[in-house]
Design a protein around this motif. Structure first.
Motif, PDB file in Angstrom:
ATOM      1  N   ARG A 150       0.806  -1.219   0.000  1.00 17.92           N
ATOM      2  CA  ARG A 150       0.000   0.000   0.000  1.00 17.92           C
ATOM      3  C   ARG A 150       0.846   1.279   0.000  1.00 17.92           C
ATOM      4  O   ARG A 150       0.292   2.380  -0.159  1.00 17.92           O
ATOM      5  N   LEU A 151       2.150   1.158   0.183  1.00 14.17           N
ATOM      6  CA  LEU A 151       2.987   2.345   0.358  1.00 14.17           C
ATOM      7  C   LEU A 151       3.295   3.043  -0.968  1.00 14.17           C
ATOM      8  O   LEU A 151       3.014   2.516  -2.043  1.00 14.17           O
ATOM      9  N   GLY A 152       3.910   4.185  -0.853  1.00 19.00           N
ATOM     10  CA  GLY A 152       4.236   4.963  -2.044  1.00 19.00           C
ATOM     11  C   GLY A 152       2.976   5.487  -2.694  1.00 19.00           C
ATOM     12  O   GLY A 152       2.016   5.884  -2.027  1.00 19.00           O
ATOM     13  N   SER A 153       2.947   5.473  -4.006  1.00 24.01           N
ATOM     14  CA  SER A 153       1.766   5.938  -4.727  1.00 24.01           C
ATOM     15  C   SER A 153       0.596   4.974  -4.556  1.00 24.01           C
ATOM     16  O   SER A 153      -0.559   5.350  -4.735  1.00 24.01           O
ATOM     17  N   GLY A 154       0.919   3.711  -4.217  1.00 25.87           N
ATOM     18  CA  GLY A 154      -0.119   2.703  -4.083  1.00 25.87           C
ATOM     19  C   GLY A 154      -0.533   2.082  -5.395  1.00 25.87           C
ATOM     20  O   GLY A 154      -1.327   1.141  -5.418  1.00 25.87           O
ATOM     21  N   LYS A 177       5.862  -5.887  -3.954  1.00 18.10           N
ATOM     22  CA  LYS A 177       4.823  -6.559  -3.183  1.00 18.10           C
ATOM     23  C   LYS A 177       3.429  -6.312  -3.772  1.00 18.10           C
ATOM     24  O   LYS A 177       2.560  -7.182  -3.695  1.00 18.10           O
ATOM     25  N   LEU A 178       3.220  -5.135  -4.371  1.00 12.31           N
ATOM     26  CA  LEU A 178       1.998  -4.899  -5.121  1.00 12.31           C
ATOM     27  C   LEU A 178       1.949  -5.826  -6.330  1.00 12.31           C
ATOM     28  O   LEU A 178       0.892  -6.382  -6.665  1.00 12.31           O
ATOM     29  N   VAL A 271      -8.884 -13.858   6.475  1.00 11.99           N
ATOM     30  CA  VAL A 271      -8.994 -13.113   5.223  1.00 11.99           C
ATOM     31  C   VAL A 271      -8.984 -11.616   5.526  1.00 11.99           C
ATOM     32  O   VAL A 271      -9.718 -11.142   6.399  1.00 11.99           O
ATOM     33  N   VAL A 272      -8.146 -10.883   4.810  1.00  9.06           N
ATOM     34  CA  VAL A 272      -8.041  -9.435   4.968  1.00  9.06           C
ATOM     35  C   VAL A 272      -8.220  -8.791   3.590  1.00  9.06           C
ATOM     36  O   VAL A 272      -8.242  -9.471   2.565  1.00  9.06           O
ATOM     37  N   THR A 273      -8.336  -7.476   3.587  1.00 13.78           N
ATOM     38  CA  THR A 273      -8.616  -6.755   2.349  1.00 13.78           C
ATOM     39  C   THR A 273      -7.347  -6.128   1.791  1.00 13.78           C
ATOM     40  O   THR A 273      -6.679  -5.354   2.483  1.00 13.78           O
ATOM     41  N   PRO A 274      -6.997  -6.418   0.532  1.00 12.24           N
ATOM     42  CA  PRO A 274      -5.841  -5.767  -0.093  1.00 12.24           C
ATOM     43  C   PRO A 274      -6.236  -4.395  -0.623  1.00 12.24           C
ATOM     44  O   PRO A 274      -7.402  -4.002  -0.573  1.00 12.24           O
ATOM     45  N   SER A 275      -5.289  -3.665  -1.145  1.00 12.37           N
ATOM     46  CA  SER A 275      -5.567  -2.337  -1.688  1.00 12.37           C
ATOM     47  C   SER A 275      -6.409  -2.435  -2.961  1.00 12.37           C
ATOM     48  O   SER A 275      -6.412  -3.450  -3.659  1.00 12.37           O
ATOM     49  N   ARG A 276      -7.103  -1.350  -3.269  1.00  9.86           N
ATOM     50  CA  ARG A 276      -7.890  -1.298  -4.499  1.00  9.86           C
ATOM     51  C   ARG A 276      -6.987  -1.431  -5.724  1.00  9.86           C
ATOM     52  O   ARG A 276      -7.355  -2.050  -6.721  1.00  9.86           O
ATOM     53  N   ALA A 277      -5.784  -0.866  -5.643  1.00  6.30           N
ATOM     54  CA  ALA A 277      -4.854  -0.929  -6.772  1.00  6.30           C
ATOM     55  C   ALA A 277      -4.465  -2.360  -7.115  1.00  6.30           C
ATOM     56  O   ALA A 277      -4.221  -2.687  -8.275  1.00  6.30           O
ATOM     57  N   SER A 278      -4.408  -3.231  -6.111  1.00  3.62           N
ATOM     58  CA  SER A 278      -3.997  -4.620  -6.352  1.00  3.62           C
ATOM     59  C   SER A 278      -5.074  -5.427  -7.060  1.00  3.62           C
ATOM     60  O   SER A 278      -4.820  -6.540  -7.512  1.00  3.62           O
ATOM     61  N   ARG A 279      -6.279  -4.867  -7.164  1.00  8.83           N
ATOM     62  CA  ARG A 279      -7.388  -5.563  -7.814  1.00  8.83           C
ATOM     63  C   ARG A 279      -7.817  -4.885  -9.105  1.00  8.83           C
ATOM     64  O   ARG A 279      -8.886  -5.173  -9.639  1.00  8.83           O
TER      65      ARG A 279
END
Length: 304
Positions: A150-154, A177-178, A271-279
């Protein structure tokens, strides 16, 4: 899925199953390999350091060690060939190995070091083993990501994928990692589209005490160490999301597992939620196509 109570004691019997764990010579990978072995799995430890890998394997019931340097596509191809020779079936591929916050560098193939090691090496390894996985009922690909995605620009910086214009240690790690998550989600989409029973899932350890931070600059180490002690947990607990992702029958393709405590830094795995960018579907497809071009590996999942 019950997020509140799972532990390694809830893992099912894995007798007769074969698992490949990258980076199994230390840290989270070593814990993962030991737990899988204790449940009866045959484990292949894919490690850059063969001596340390052999030390871990010596304590396991049925284990073999293969040399794998994810920063070299030639090594990835050699490792995949050896794994294919020694395994008739492949139930689990756990893409665990990685580097974090390295000085600016490139892999043997000219890729930015963290992206090349953490994502492109695992992309190639998965592609070279995918037919064995798809042929094995109930198989899974588990890729270890990080809170840092999630870091940086995301968002994925496709305009400077190899950090040639500017380089930031943590920013490059976050991108890698993204990429792990984008890869997992696109792999799952393609598996579903081709009707394969294999699933792709991801996990992250939260804030875990391992030697992954060996490249943290000396001036930041006291802060990082203090934060890990205050907010994190042990490698044994950090490995639980990966183990649950690999073995829990209630896990479904595309799930992302991590600690369910405060800000996902520690706690029981669920189960956890990833960033919107990863989807993001476009980013998923774009990274996949670029990864095929850069590695020369085209997993047998050609879909629109």
């Amino acid at each position: 899925m019950d997020n509140g109570s799972w532990s390694s004691e809830d893992m099912p019997d894995l007798t007769g199953r074969t698992a490949v764990v990258t980076g199994a010579n230390t840290g989270l990978g070593a814990v993962t390999a030991r737990e899988l072995s204790q449940r009866g799995a045959r484990v292949v430890l894919a490690c850059r350091d063969m001596a340390k890998g052999a030390d871990v394997a010596a304590d396991l019931a049925e284990a073999q060690v293969v040399r794998l340097d994810l920063s070299s596509l030639a090594s990835v191809r050699d490792a995949a060939a050896q794994i294919r020779e020694m395994t008739g079936r492949l139930d689990l591929l756990i893409n665990n190995a990685g580097v974090m916050m390295t000085p600016r560098g490139v892999t043997q193939d000219g890729f930015e070091l963290q992206l090349g090691t953490n994502h492109l090496g695992h992309f190639a390894l998965t592609g070279l083993l995918l037919d064995r996985l798809v042929a094995t009922p109930g198989s899974r690909v588990v890729t270890v990501s990080s809170l840092a995605h999630r870091l940086g620009s995301g968002w994925m910086r496709f305009e400077d994928l190899h950090s040639e214009r500017s380089y930031d240690r943590m920013g490059a790690y976050a991108q890698s990692k993204l990429a792990n998550l984008l890869f997992t989600h696109e792999l799952q989409r393609r598996l579903e589209a081709t009707g394969a029973e294999t699933i792709a899932v991801a996990a992250h350890p939260g804030i875990s005490s391992t030697d992954l931070g060996r490249y943290v600059p000396w001036y930041a180490r006291p802060v990082v160490s203090g934060f890990t002690l205050a907010a994190g947990h042990s490698a044994a607990k950090g490995a639980l999301p990966t183990l649950r992702a690999a073995t829990d029958p209630t896990v479904v393709g595309g799930d992302y597992l991590g600690p369910t405590g405060y800000r996902q830094m520690r706690g029981r795995p669920g189960v956890v939620t990833p960033s919107r960018a990863s989807r993001d579907p476009e980013a998923m497809r774009r990274l996949w196509e670029i990864s095929e071009e850069l590695t020369g590996v085209r997993p047998p999942l050609a879909v629109g």
